[in-house]
Design an enzyme around this catalytic site. Structure first.
Site, PDB file in Angstrom:
ATOM      1  N   GLU A 166      -6.967   4.682   7.909  1.00 47.04           N
ATOM      2  CA  GLU A 166      -6.730   6.109   7.644  1.00 47.04           C
ATOM      3  C   GLU A 166      -7.967   6.751   7.009  1.00 47.04           C
ATOM      4  O   GLU A 166      -8.233   7.934   7.211  1.00 47.04           O
ATOM      5  CB  GLU A 166      -5.472   6.274   6.778  1.00 47.04           C
ATOM      6  CG  GLU A 166      -4.215   5.986   7.604  1.00 47.04           C
ATOM      7  CD  GLU A 166      -3.039   5.433   6.830  1.00 47.04           C
ATOM      8  OE1 GLU A 166      -3.026   5.516   5.594  1.00 47.04           O
ATOM      9  OE2 GLU A 166      -2.116   4.892   7.490  1.00 47.04           O
ATOM     10  N   HIS A 215      -9.600   1.213   4.873  1.00 42.75           N
ATOM     11  CA  HIS A 215      -8.328   1.407   5.572  1.00 42.75           C
ATOM     12  C   HIS A 215      -8.562   2.325   6.766  1.00 42.75           C
ATOM     13  O   HIS A 215      -9.357   3.260   6.689  1.00 42.75           O
ATOM     14  CB  HIS A 215      -7.275   2.000   4.633  1.00 42.75           C
ATOM     15  CG  HIS A 215      -5.899   1.929   5.220  1.00 42.75           C
ATOM     16  ND1 HIS A 215      -5.460   2.838   6.165  1.00 42.75           N
ATOM     17  CD2 HIS A 215      -4.887   1.045   5.033  1.00 42.75           C
ATOM     18  CE1 HIS A 215      -4.228   2.496   6.525  1.00 42.75           C
ATOM     19  NE2 HIS A 215      -3.856   1.424   5.850  1.00 42.75           N
ATOM     20  N   GLY A 258       2.459   2.231  10.824  1.00 43.34           N
ATOM     21  CA  GLY A 258       3.408   3.330  10.692  1.00 43.34           C
ATOM     22  C   GLY A 258       4.121   3.684  11.986  1.00 43.34           C
ATOM     23  O   GLY A 258       4.782   4.718  12.078  1.00 43.34           O
ATOM     24  N   SER A 313       3.305  -2.195  10.284  1.00 39.48           N
ATOM     25  CA  SER A 313       4.755  -2.272  10.523  1.00 39.48           C
ATOM     26  C   SER A 313       5.340  -3.642  10.176  1.00 39.48           C
ATOM     27  O   SER A 313       6.318  -4.076  10.791  1.00 39.48           O
ATOM     28  CB  SER A 313       5.096  -1.876  11.959  1.00 39.48           C
ATOM     29  OG  SER A 313       4.721  -0.528  12.202  1.00 39.48           O
ATOM     30  N   ASN A 373       0.881  -1.169   0.000  1.00 40.30           N
ATOM     31  CA  ASN A 373       0.000   0.000   0.000  1.00 40.30           C
ATOM     32  C   ASN A 373       0.916   1.215   0.000  1.00 40.30           C
ATOM     33  O   ASN A 373       1.504   1.541   1.030  1.00 40.30           O
ATOM     34  CB  ASN A 373      -0.899  -0.025   1.248  1.00 40.30           C
ATOM     35  CG  ASN A 373      -1.730   1.247   1.385  1.00 40.30           C
ATOM     36  OD1 ASN A 373      -1.744   2.093   0.481  1.00 40.30           O
ATOM     37  ND2 ASN A 373      -2.411   1.387   2.503  1.00 40.30           N
ATOM     38  N   TRP A 374       1.036   1.838  -1.174  1.00 40.01           N
ATOM     39  CA  TRP A 374       1.971   2.970  -1.289  1.00 40.01           C
ATOM     40  C   TRP A 374       1.446   4.214  -0.557  1.00 40.01           C
ATOM     41  O   TRP A 374       2.168   5.165  -0.378  1.00 40.01           O
ATOM     42  CB  TRP A 374       2.212   3.306  -2.758  1.00 40.01           C
ATOM     43  CG  TRP A 374       3.022   2.293  -3.512  1.00 40.01           C
ATOM     44  CD1 TRP A 374       3.524   1.103  -3.044  1.00 40.01           C
ATOM     45  CD2 TRP A 374       3.436   2.378  -4.888  1.00 40.01           C
ATOM     46  NE1 TRP A 374       4.216   0.462  -4.039  1.00 40.01           N
ATOM     47  CE2 TRP A 374       4.170   1.212  -5.180  1.00 40.01           C
ATOM     48  CE3 TRP A 374       3.249   3.317  -5.913  1.00 40.01           C
ATOM     49  CZ2 TRP A 374       4.734   0.976  -6.441  1.00 40.01           C
ATOM     50  CZ3 TRP A 374       3.793   3.083  -7.179  1.00 40.01           C
ATOM     51  CH2 TRP A 374       4.534   1.931  -7.432  1.00 40.01           C
ATOM     52  N   LYS A 375       0.168   4.194  -0.166  1.00 38.69           N
ATOM     53  CA  LYS A 375      -0.471   5.369   0.445  1.00 38.69           C
ATOM     54  C   LYS A 375      -0.222   6.594  -0.455  1.00 38.69           C
ATOM     55  O   LYS A 375      -0.117   6.435  -1.667  1.00 38.69           O
ATOM     56  CB  LYS A 375       0.025   5.552   1.887  1.00 38.69           C
ATOM     57  CG  LYS A 375      -0.150   4.253   2.713  1.00 38.69           C
ATOM     58  CD  LYS A 375      -0.017   4.443   4.185  1.00 38.69           C
ATOM     59  CE  LYS A 375      -0.250   3.103   4.890  1.00 38.69           C
ATOM     60  NZ  LYS A 375      -0.217   3.193   6.340  1.00 38.69           N
ATOM     61  N   GLY A 378       2.883  -1.155   4.213  1.00 35.85           N
ATOM     62  CA  GLY A 378       2.958   0.278   3.935  1.00 35.85           C
ATOM     63  C   GLY A 378       4.388   0.692   3.652  1.00 35.85           C
ATOM     64  O   GLY A 378       4.913   0.498   2.551  1.00 35.85           O
ATOM     65  N   GLY A 379       5.050   1.245   4.653  1.00 37.41           N
ATOM     66  CA  GLY A 379       6.393   1.816   4.482  1.00 37.41           C
ATOM     67  C   GLY A 379       7.384   0.903   3.776  1.00 37.41           C
ATOM     68  O   GLY A 379       8.118   1.345   2.874  1.00 37.41           O
ATOM     69  N   GLU A 409      -5.450  -4.970  10.380  1.00 34.11           N
ATOM     70  CA  GLU A 409      -4.444  -3.932  10.599  1.00 34.11           C
ATOM     71  C   GLU A 409      -4.729  -3.220  11.924  1.00 34.11           C
ATOM     72  O   GLU A 409      -5.545  -2.283  11.964  1.00 34.11           O
ATOM     73  CB  GLU A 409      -4.484  -2.900   9.465  1.00 34.11           C
ATOM     74  CG  GLU A 409      -4.154  -3.471   8.104  1.00 34.11           C
ATOM     75  CD  GLU A 409      -3.531  -2.437   7.188  1.00 34.11           C
ATOM     76  OE1 GLU A 409      -2.530  -2.775   6.539  1.00 34.11           O
ATOM     77  OE2 GLU A 409      -4.018  -1.289   7.133  1.00 34.11           O
TER      78      GLU A 409
HETATM   79  P1  13P Z   1       2.973   0.334   7.635  1.00 40.71           P
HETATM   80  O1  13P Z   1       3.495  -0.957   7.048  1.00 40.71           O
HETATM   81  O2  13P Z   1       3.711   1.532   7.151  1.00 40.71           O
HETATM   82  O3  13P Z   1       2.853   0.246   9.128  1.00 40.71           O
HETATM   83  O4  13P Z   1       1.487   0.512   7.078  1.00 40.71           O
HETATM   84  C1  13P Z   1       0.613  -0.542   7.153  1.00 40.71           C
HETATM   85  C2  13P Z   1      -0.606  -0.204   6.395  1.00 40.71           C
HETATM   86  O5  13P Z   1      -1.363   0.664   6.790  1.00 40.71           O
HETATM   87  C3  13P Z   1      -0.851  -0.915   5.143  1.00 40.71           C
HETATM   88  O6  13P Z   1      -2.116  -0.646   4.652  1.00 40.71           O
END
Ligand code: 13P
Length: 251
Positions: free
Chosen positions: A99, A97, A174, A212, A8-10, A233-234, A168
């Site tokens: 967020e 998600h 994050g 994470s 997930n590149w966000k 994510g990251g 999640e």
């Molecule tokens: P991180 O891997 O950066 O914690 O993000 C997880 C995430 O929200 C994937 O959708």
């Protein structure tokens, strides 16, 4: 069942950065031995589609969006329909998600409607569920994730055998604080039982862990019996890390 590793590149990337990231992935992807996807910002779907089509070593890479409208078309300024995503070859759309639930006020019912819109267009929704730190500390983890998933089951009926679920925990996203393999497995088992009660085709439903997940901890999470992959994510923004996670999913 193949595991699924989805990035997930966000809200990250640029034409140049995406090209570099996909070129680096192409160096190491090969025959990944698991399903692999990247969920990219909508403006870059055409770029990702074109680069994947033009790069034989990215043949195994699928892609998706990070959200989808619950509506099919019409006066919904700024929204993107599932049919539009399909035009750009999307295989997946993340829905619900945390967020989006947190910053855009998305409700369980809206998330369920988005999953339905994706399914109707032949796109697999990756339905995110997860508790906040306060909810976990209050002992409400199971109740929260079950409520979130129940809405999707209620709206989608037997079609839920076609979804992907992502657990999640909000406190792990994050933050560098990963759920322990045991904490994640415990929640995944709860979700698996809920899906099992809802569809005879429960064995098709992958349950991903996200929060994470990184090159160092992926293997210990992915070895858990009810963890069928990861939503990253990251670490999905760094080709070497993403490839290490993919290798860990090969089993
Ligand atoms: P991180 O891997 O950066 O914690 O993000 C997880 C995430 O929200 C994937 O959708």
């Amino acid at each position: 069942m193949n595991k699924l590793i989805a990035g997930n590149w966000k809200m990250n990337g640029s034409l140049a950065a995406n090209e570099a990231l996909l070129a680096a992935l192409a160096q190491g992807l090969g025959q990944p031995g698991c399903d692999v996807a990247v969920c990219v910002p909508a403006p870059y779907l055409a770029q990702v589609q074109a680069l994947c089509a033009a790069t034989p070593s990215l043949a195994a890479l699928t892609w998706g969006a990070q959200d989808v409208s619950a509506h099919a078309s019409g006066a919904y300024t700024g929204e993107i329909s599932a049919a539009m995503l399909k035009d750009f070859g999307c295989r997946y759309a993340i829905v619900g998600h945390s967020e989006r639930r947190q910053y855009h006020g998305e409700t369980d019912a809206q998330v369920a409607d988005k999953a339905k819109a994706a399914l109707a267009a032949g796109i697999t929704p990756i339905v995110c569920v997860g508790e906040t730190l306060a909810e976990r500390e209050a002992g409400h983890t199971e109740e929260v994730v079950k409520r979130q998933l129940a809405a999707v089951i209620h709206t989608n009926g037997h079609c839920i055998s076609e979804i992907v679920v992502a657990y999640e925990p909000v406190w792990a996203i994050g933050t560098g604080k990963t759920a322990t393999p045991e904490q994640a497995q415990a929640v995944h088992a709860v979700l698996r039982a809920q899906i099992k009660a809802a569809t005879e085709h429960f064995s098709r439903v992958k349950i991903l862990y996200g929060g994470s997940m990184n090159a160092a901890n992926a293997a210990s999470l992915l070895v858990q019996p009810d963890i069928d992959g990861g939503l990253i994510g990251g670490a999905a923004l760094k080709a070497a890390d993403f490839l290490t996670i993919i290798a860990a999913a090969r089993g």
